[in-house]
Scaffold this motif. Structure first.
Motif, mmCIF file in Angstrom:
data_model
loop_
_atom_site.group_PDB
_atom_site.id
_atom_site.type_symbol
_atom_site.label_atom_id
_atom_site.label_comp_id
_atom_site.label_asym_id
_atom_site.label_seq_id
_atom_site.Cartn_x
_atom_site.Cartn_y
_atom_site.Cartn_z
ATOM 1 N N GLU A 1 7.180 -2.914 -0.775
ATOM 2 C CA GLU A 1 6.265 -1.936 -1.339
ATOM 3 C C GLU A 1 7.088 -0.857 -2.046
ATOM 4 O OE1 GLU A 1 3.060 -1.884 -1.432
ATOM 5 O OE2 GLU A 1 2.563 -3.551 -0.108
ATOM 6 N N HIS A 2 7.074 -0.873 -3.382
ATOM 7 C CA HIS A 2 7.868 0.082 -4.144
ATOM 8 C C HIS A 2 7.028 1.304 -4.481
ATOM 9 C CE1 HIS A 2 10.987 -2.933 -4.561
ATOM 10 N NE2 HIS A 2 10.086 -3.781 -4.983
ATOM 11 N N THR A 3 7.662 2.470 -4.500
ATOM 12 C CA THR A 3 6.969 3.693 -4.879
ATOM 13 C C THR A 3 7.753 4.410 -5.953
ATOM 14 O OG1 THR A 3 8.082 4.974 -3.167
ATOM 15 C CG2 THR A 3 5.960 4.000 -2.596
ATOM 16 N N ASN B 1 -4.782 2.153 -6.281
ATOM 17 C CA ASN B 1 -3.562 1.407 -5.977
ATOM 18 C C ASN B 1 -2.350 2.031 -6.653
ATOM 19 O OD1 ASN B 1 -1.987 -0.904 -5.015
ATOM 20 N ND2 ASN B 1 -1.967 -1.538 -7.157
ATOM 21 N N GLU B 2 -2.483 2.367 -7.947
ATOM 22 C CA GLU B 2 -1.333 2.906 -8.668
ATOM 23 C C GLU B 2 -0.937 4.286 -8.155
ATOM 24 O OE1 GLU B 2 -0.713 2.644 -12.710
ATOM 25 O OE2 GLU B 2 -1.477 0.619 -12.964
ATOM 26 N N SER C 1 -1.435 5.535 -5.243
ATOM 27 C CA SER C 1 -0.909 5.444 -3.876
ATOM 28 C C SER C 1 0.567 5.096 -3.844
ATOM 29 C CB SER C 1 -1.695 4.393 -3.073
ATOM 30 O OG SER C 1 -1.384 3.076 -3.516
ATOM 31 N N GLN C 2 1.100 4.565 -4.942
ATOM 32 C CA GLN C 2 2.504 4.161 -4.974
ATOM 33 C C GLN C 2 3.427 5.241 -5.530
ATOM 34 O OE1 GLN C 2 3.136 0.002 -6.306
ATOM 35 N NE2 GLN C 2 0.905 -0.147 -6.422
ATOM 36 N N LYS D 1 2.472 11.851 -0.453
ATOM 37 C CA LYS D 1 1.672 10.799 -1.064
ATOM 38 C C LYS D 1 0.285 11.337 -1.428
ATOM 39 C CE LYS D 1 3.039 7.144 -1.171
ATOM 40 N NZ LYS D 1 3.911 6.463 -2.166
#
Length: 438
Positions: free
Chosen positions: A318-320, A406-407, A409-410, A418
């Motif tokens: 999971e990349h942020t 979704n976007e 959240s990253q 966050k």
């Protein structure tokens, strides 16, 4: 933190809250990288706001934070308790850690699989073109692209016509509706609210976007609380008979508020707030008859409270995206008793529910802050604008908002905080924007 340690902290929370001296362990947790200065300040500020029992409130919030701080947090907390001579609590947690592990559940026996006889396939007649009923709402499949990912690449996907199984709102008027944008940037000096640098970028993006989607756009800048209500009242009094939709966008500071429908409130530049549920009431089926049965969309870029979400640990897959120098659109939690001012009495006649055909999209989860880049605008608006640009041709609004969720959240602020957008969807049909013909 693994599940066993979380369960220990949860089982022993009452003892921890009543006995822990949180100020004694802050330095140890800070030096071990379990907490940051910002997180410690957050714990102290929130406890002072409650003020009745600040030590207990700090202890309660500290335990909650520890559950999100990775696999080393539990052991580091024990070490800090020992170092500060809080041995009773350390022994209590260690005794819980040595609890016997329950035996694994027996593996079920694999059932015997008996193959079914193969039937000869039925040869259905393929219909000719004339056999298919015409539907002007159907969109011919085309080659499409979804929105660019964080690294800028675009991923092609198979064409997808609009679904025939769920009805969708008529969007044929020209223009299709009015879009009101309230953009609060500069706040009165006697309020506790800071100026919202970067909000003009959000406003300009959404003004261009909704004009491109064939809306008549009205922009109001730096509105006081009474002016926000006046603009909404004026919008409700307009005749929307020739329109198919109405959109309200509010860019401002926000906070929590008492509610029984839609959470949150937004601030005027004078520091006073309007609950979101009152904002939506102006356009409901009772107060704006010309919008009955038509979609009414609200997009709120404002904080839902003053809590900062530090997220939880995920796998390396999971990349942020990390962003620095972000600002929030919040002040401390409001204790205002401002409640619903427009009554909705029951009607004995057959009718639609009062709040139906509404969708309220929030930039953040109720109770939490919303982040804004002073140079690019807010995470939420930047992402919403991009998703609308690339996906409005094929996707309904609810689907696109999931993409936005979704976007956003990253992304993370300063590598720590966050944000999770969300929406309250009371639409009865799918909603597709008008898009320019190519």
């Amino acid at each position: 933190m693994d599940r066993r340690h979380k369960e220990i902290l949860q089982r022993k929370r009452r003892e921890l809250v009543s006995q822990l001296e949180p100020s004694d362990v802050y330095d140890g947790l800070l030096s071990r990288g379990i907490l940051t200065d910002d997180m410690i300040d957050e714990i102290k500020v929130r406890a002072l706001e409650k003020s009745s029992r600040p030590r207990r409130d700090q202890a309660r919030q500290l335990v909650k934070y520890l559950e999100t701080r990775g696999s080393r947090a539990f052991t580091a907390f024990l070490e800090c308790l020992r170092e500060t001579e809080q041995h009773t609590l350390a022994d209590l947690l260690e005794s819980g850690d040595s609890a016997p592990v329950s035996a694994p559940l027996p593996v079920p026996t694999q059932p015997t699989i008996i193959p079914l006889p193969v039937r000869k396939p039925v040869d259905f007649k393929k219909p000719e073109r004339d056999d298919i009923p015409e539907d002007k709402h159907l969109v011919k499949p085309t080659t499409l692209l979804i929105a660019p990912t964080q690294n800028g690449t675009e991923m092609p996907r198979p064409p997808r016509p609009r679904s025939e199984s769920i009805p969708f709102y008529k969007m044929e008027a020209n223009p299709c509706g009015i879009c009101l944008i309230i953009n609060n940037v500069e706040f009165d000096t006697n309020s506790v609210l800071k100026n919202r640098k970067g909000s003009d970028i959000d406003s300009e993006k959404l003004e261009r976007r909704f004009r491109a989607l064939n809306f008549e756009v009205i922009v109001k800048r730096n509105a006081k609380c009474k002016h926000i209500k006046h603009e909404l009242s004026s919008l409700a009094k307009k005749d929307h008979s020739a329109y198919d939709c109405c959109v309200v966008v509010i860019l401002s500071h926000g906070t929590e508020a008492n509610h029984n429908r839609f959470p949150g409130a937004v601030h005027g530049v004078d520091g006073l707030s309007v609950p979101v549920q009152i904002i939506t009431n102006y356009l409901n089926g009772q107060n704006c008859p010309s919008l009955q049965g038509k979609p009414k969309l609200f997009f709120i870029q404002a904080c839902g409270g003053n809590m900062r979400d530090t997220g939880f640990e995920v796998s390396s897959e999971e990349h942020t995206a990390v962003r620095l120098d972000e600002q929030v659109d919040a002040i401390p939690t409001s204790s205002s008793s401002d409640s619903l001012s427009l009554s909705d009495e029951p009607d004995a006649r057959a009718t639609l529910p009062t709040p139906c055909d509404m969708l309220v999209s929030y930039s953040t989860f109720p109770g939490y802050v919303s982040w804004r880049d002073t140079n690019k605008g807010s995470w939420y608006v930047e992402t919403l604008d991009r998703i609308l640009e690339y996906n409005a041709t094929t996707d309904d609004l609810a689907t696109m908002l999931i993409m936005v969720n979704n976007e956003v959240s990253q992304i993370s602020a300063n590598g720590l905080y966050k944000q999770m957008p969300g929406s309250f969807n009371f639409l009865r049909k799918l909603f597709f924007f008008q898009v320019p013909k190519t």
